[in-house]
Enzyme design. Structure first.
Site, PDB file in Angstrom:
ATOM      1  N   MET A  28       0.846  -1.199   0.000  1.00 33.08           N
ATOM      2  CA  MET A  28       0.000   0.000   0.000  1.00 33.08           C
ATOM      3  C   MET A  28       0.883   1.251   0.000  1.00 33.08           C
ATOM      4  SD  MET A  28      -3.403  -0.969   2.083  1.00 33.08           S
ATOM      5  CE  MET A  28      -2.810  -0.614   3.721  1.00 33.08           C
ATOM      6  N   HIS A  35       9.357  -3.330   3.322  1.00 36.20           N
ATOM      7  CA  HIS A  35       8.969  -3.531   1.920  1.00 36.20           C
ATOM      8  C   HIS A  35      10.211  -3.771   1.053  1.00 36.20           C
ATOM      9  CE1 HIS A  35       5.663  -0.676   3.303  1.00 36.20           C
ATOM     10  NE2 HIS A  35       4.973  -1.721   2.896  1.00 36.20           N
ATOM     11  N   LEU A 146       6.031 -10.949   7.522  1.00 40.79           N
ATOM     12  CA  LEU A 146       5.424 -11.660   8.656  1.00 40.79           C
ATOM     13  C   LEU A 146       5.007 -10.737   9.801  1.00 40.79           C
ATOM     14  CD1 LEU A 146       7.501 -14.928   8.738  1.00 40.79           C
ATOM     15  CD2 LEU A 146       5.000 -14.769   8.660  1.00 40.79           C
ATOM     16  N   ASP A 148       2.637  -8.913   9.430  1.00 36.38           N
ATOM     17  CA  ASP A 148       1.216  -9.213   9.250  1.00 36.38           C
ATOM     18  C   ASP A 148       1.056 -10.732   9.133  1.00 36.38           C
ATOM     19  OD1 ASP A 148       0.349  -6.433   9.100  1.00 36.38           O
ATOM     20  OD2 ASP A 148       1.436  -6.385   7.220  1.00 36.38           O
ATOM     21  N   GLN A 151      -2.276 -12.058   8.037  1.00 38.25           N
ATOM     22  CA  GLN A 151      -2.481 -11.846   6.599  1.00 38.25           C
ATOM     23  C   GLN A 151      -1.784 -12.946   5.801  1.00 38.25           C
ATOM     24  OE1 GLN A 151      -2.550  -7.932   4.436  1.00 38.25           O
ATOM     25  NE2 GLN A 151      -0.417  -8.434   4.028  1.00 38.25           N
TER      26      GLN A 151
END
Ligand code: PAF
Length: 283
Positions: A28, A35, A146, A148, A151
């Site tokens: 996002m 990232h 990880l 998240d 998720q």
């Protein structure tokens, strides 16, 4: 690096590359070292690296931070290029959802606890957009952090159940030097909140130490320990502290050598932070 904003342009770029190994990093935006570590891993393992930046409205609740979610496309695209992205997909909400979305992908059980309980509809929003992105990119491998962990479990379950021909690659949480898990939302924290937020990684690390040295015999003891540690910080408002099996995310009582997750979500002011550790219940 090529930047594309439409699904058609993305398909056109990818068409001649279908014989290559395509790695995909969905994000996002507001990129941080977490990232970038996903991009670097994809770069090592794949021929072509595609990243998406799309703040997905479907995964935000009505009172959540969709409007104020941090965005800086110029900075993101420079970082993405440096880290080795070949194709950056940056669609608008109209491009992704030209008509009201009447189809949802929802994963039961693994979505139900932790953030699934405190953010109703969140994982359906995630699974739906990830399905759309997977269909658009058709990657061989997709990279998820990880931090998240729920998720990751939801996406893995979805990929398994719906036979997506994609390998999901879970990647370690990247932390600031003082232990704070990297998150685009960390920019919301005041200096004082950020200082107190260090209790999340500290208490989880201490829990992991305790687990490896056999200090506890039940999940409840671990949970109580982490809960008490976090409660020492006056600005911390605990959303949840849970100890569950991983990746099935089911409650357990006695610790065994099964893999578990100790997961926390805590509010500091307006900011909700999550963190977790994965380890064996007994070494
Ligand atoms: O982890 C995220 O940034 C998002 O949930 C994802 C996977 C890009 C879907 O919008």
């Amino acid at each position: 690096m090529i930047i594309v904003e439409t699904i058609q342009a993305l398909s056109k770029e990818l068409k001649p590359l279908r014989n290559k190994i395509i790695g995909f990093v969905p994000t996002m935006g507001y990129l941080h070292e977490g990232h970038l570590s996903l991009i670097r891993r994809a770069r090592q393992e794949c021929d072509i690296v595609v990243m998406s930046i799309f703040v997905n409205p479907l995964q935000f609740g009505p009172n959540e931070d969709l409007d104020r979610y941090p965005r800086d496309f110029k900075r993101d695209s420079a970082l993405a290029e440096q880290a080795g992205v070949d194709i950056l997909f940056h669609p608008s909400a109209e491009e992704m959802y030209p008509t009201p979305n009447l189809t949802e992908v929802s994963v039961t059980q693994v979505s139900e606890r932790l953030c699934g309980a405190s953010r109703p509809g969140h994982f359906t929003g995630v699974a739906t957009v990830v399905t759309k992105l997977f269909h658009m990119v058709m990657p061989d491998r997709a990279y998820f952090g990880l931090k998240d962990a729920q998720q990751v479990a939801v996406i893995q379950q979805m990929v398994h159940d719906l036979n997506f021909p994609i390998t999901i690659v879970p990647c370690e949480t990247v932390r600031e030097p003082d232990g704070l898990a990297m998150s685009s939302r960390n920019v919301y924290l005041t200096k004082e909140e950020r200082q107190q937020a260090l209790i999340l990684s500290k208490s989880l690390l201490a829990a992991k130490d305790g687990l490896t040295t056999g200090r506890w015999s039940t999940a409840e003891e671990v949970r109580d320990f982490v809960y008490q540690q976090i409660s020492t910080q006056p600005l911390a408002r605990i959303d949840y502290v849970e100890v569950l099996t991983y990746p099935s995310l089911q409650p357990i009582q006695k610790l065994t050598n099964q893999q578990i997750i100790v997961a926390v979500a805590v509010r500091f002011g307006q900011t909700r932070l999550i963190d977790n550790i994965l380890c064996c219940g007994k070494e």
